[in-house]
Motif scaffolding. Structure first.
Motif, PDB file in Angstrom:
ATOM      1  N   VAL A 219      74.228  11.307  47.199  1.00 51.17           N
ATOM      2  CA  VAL A 219      74.161  10.324  46.177  1.00 51.17           C
ATOM      3  C   VAL A 219      74.206  10.993  44.830  1.00 51.17           C
ATOM      4  CG1 VAL A 219      72.535   8.681  45.021  1.00 51.17           C
ATOM      5  CG2 VAL A 219      72.422   9.228  47.613  1.00 51.17           C
ATOM      6  N   LEU A 220      75.358  10.649  44.200  1.00 49.48           N
ATOM      7  CA  LEU A 220      75.588  11.163  42.659  1.00 49.48           C
ATOM      8  C   LEU A 220      75.323  10.329  41.679  1.00 49.48           C
ATOM      9  CD1 LEU A 220      79.283  12.149  43.713  1.00 49.48           C
ATOM     10  CD2 LEU A 220      77.146  13.741  43.787  1.00 49.48           C
ATOM     11  N   GLU A 221      74.850   8.980  41.957  1.00 51.17           N
ATOM     12  CA  GLU A 221      74.382   8.045  41.127  1.00 51.17           C
ATOM     13  C   GLU A 221      73.426   7.264  41.624  1.00 51.17           C
ATOM     14  OE1 GLU A 221      76.567   4.291  38.523  1.00 51.17           O
ATOM     15  OE2 GLU A 221      77.975   5.945  39.486  1.00 51.17           O
ATOM     16  N   ASP A 222      72.388   6.863  40.862  1.00 52.17           N
ATOM     17  CA  ASP A 222      71.256   6.225  41.292  1.00 52.17           C
ATOM     18  C   ASP A 222      71.710   4.855  41.755  1.00 52.17           C
ATOM     19  OD1 ASP A 222      68.685   5.090  41.997  1.00 52.17           O
ATOM     20  OD2 ASP A 222      67.705   5.762  40.213  1.00 52.17           O
TER      21      ASP A 222
ATOM     22  N   LEU B 280      78.630  -4.096  48.515  1.00 50.76           N
ATOM     23  CA  LEU B 280      78.828  -2.789  47.391  1.00 50.76           C
ATOM     24  C   LEU B 280      80.146  -2.568  47.522  1.00 50.76           C
ATOM     25  CD1 LEU B 280      75.853  -0.702  48.507  1.00 50.76           C
ATOM     26  CD2 LEU B 280      76.029  -2.123  46.541  1.00 50.76           C
ATOM     27  N   GLN B 281      80.666  -1.738  46.430  1.00 49.65           N
ATOM     28  CA  GLN B 281      82.125  -1.408  46.218  1.00 49.65           C
ATOM     29  C   GLN B 281      82.196  -0.174  46.889  1.00 49.65           C
ATOM     30  OE1 GLN B 281      82.039  -0.340  42.230  1.00 49.65           O
ATOM     31  NE2 GLN B 281      82.577  -2.304  41.457  1.00 49.65           N
ATOM     32  N   THR B 282      83.255   0.243  47.402  1.00 47.39           N
ATOM     33  CA  THR B 282      83.711   1.283  48.328  1.00 47.39           C
ATOM     34  C   THR B 282      82.945   2.687  47.669  1.00 47.39           C
ATOM     35  OG1 THR B 282      85.496   0.265  49.190  1.00 47.39           O
ATOM     36  CG2 THR B 282      85.372   2.601  49.440  1.00 47.39           C
ATOM     37  N   ARG B 283      82.935   2.922  46.607  1.00 48.67           N
ATOM     38  CA  ARG B 283      82.375   4.275  46.109  1.00 48.67           C
ATOM     39  C   ARG B 283      81.110   4.420  46.268  1.00 48.67           C
ATOM     40  NH1 ARG B 283      80.280   4.420  40.687  1.00 48.67           N
ATOM     41  NH2 ARG B 283      79.340   2.472  39.951  1.00 48.67           N
ATOM     42  N   TRP B 284      80.229   3.254  46.808  1.00 46.70           N
ATOM     43  CA  TRP B 284      78.923   3.624  46.804  1.00 46.70           C
ATOM     44  C   TRP B 284      78.757   4.205  48.254  1.00 46.70           C
ATOM     45  CZ3 TRP B 284      75.633   4.241  43.455  1.00 46.70           C
ATOM     46  CH2 TRP B 284      75.690   3.615  42.225  1.00 46.70           C
ATOM     47  N   ASN B 285      79.713   4.009  49.187  1.00 44.51           N
ATOM     48  CA  ASN B 285      79.326   4.472  50.641  1.00 44.51           C
ATOM     49  C   ASN B 285      80.958   4.870  50.949  1.00 44.51           C
ATOM     50  OD1 ASN B 285      78.610   5.335  52.880  1.00 44.51           O
ATOM     51  ND2 ASN B 285      77.309   3.312  53.617  1.00 44.51           N
ATOM     52  N   PHE B 286      81.448   5.934  50.663  1.00 49.74           N
ATOM     53  CA  PHE B 286      82.784   6.281  50.749  1.00 49.74           C
ATOM     54  C   PHE B 286      82.724   7.487  51.800  1.00 49.74           C
ATOM     55  CE2 PHE B 286      86.783   8.300  50.500  1.00 49.74           C
ATOM     56  CZ  PHE B 286      87.769   7.422  50.213  1.00 49.74           C
TER      57      PHE B 286
END
Length: 168
Positions: free
Chosen positions: A35-38, A153-159
């Motif tokens: 996780v890079l962002e909350d 969620l956008q793909t960036r949240w679980n890539f």
């Protein structure tokens, strides 16, 4: 949660958090998620569960249709997959690596998730070879059965790191 499906480990965590109570949003992740962002800062309805739709048609739509029919559940709306727009899945069939569940509905969602996971584990003939996705299928069934909204969620949240060739 159940030795028949190690992938259902987040259900135990969800049940435990639901017992204690959660202010805000419960973040349920796999152990291999970075996780890079909350994610608790993502704005989504307090009556919805947020996840990223599956990357691939896992399981295929025909399997999901059979599951929902066998369970007597109404099939949720269909959504095309980002990387395979010729394929669709049901709302709520998210990549199980990350779920965001508002504390106000966590007990309801966790209880239904447990119910449908055990229902599937007792009927492994229905998902057949797709049994490793029982946690994801059970979540989709739980959300449909309880009438809980889904938030994509956008793909960036679980890539997935094994799909780095898909990075634009």
């Amino acid at each position: 949660f159940d030795s028949r499906s190690p992938h259902c480990n987040k259900i135990s965590g969800a049940l435990s958090l639901a017992e204690r109570g959660v202010d805000g949003v419960a973040v349920l992740t796999d152990t291999d998620v970075v996780v890079l962002e909350d994610p608790r800062a993502i704005a989504f309805p307090a009556t919805a569960v947020a996840s990223k739709l599956v990357d691939n048609p896992n399981p295929p739509l025909r399997v999901l249709k059979d599951l929902f029919a066998s369970a007597g559940l109404t099939l949720p709306p269909l959504h095309p997959l980002d990387w395979h727009p010729e394929s669709s899945t049901v709302a709520g069939n998210g990549n199980g690596g990350l779920y965001l569940v508002p504390g106000g509905i966590l007990a309801q969602v966790a209880g239904a998730w447990e119910h449908w996971a055990r229902w599937l584990l007792d009927r492994t003939d229905i998902p057949g070879n797709w049994g490793r996705f029982i946690d994801q299928m059970a979540m989709a069934m739980a959300l449909a059965a309880e009438g809980v909204e889904t938030f994509a969620l956008q793909t960036r949240w679980n890539f997935p790191k094994h799909q780095l060739d898909a990075v634009p």
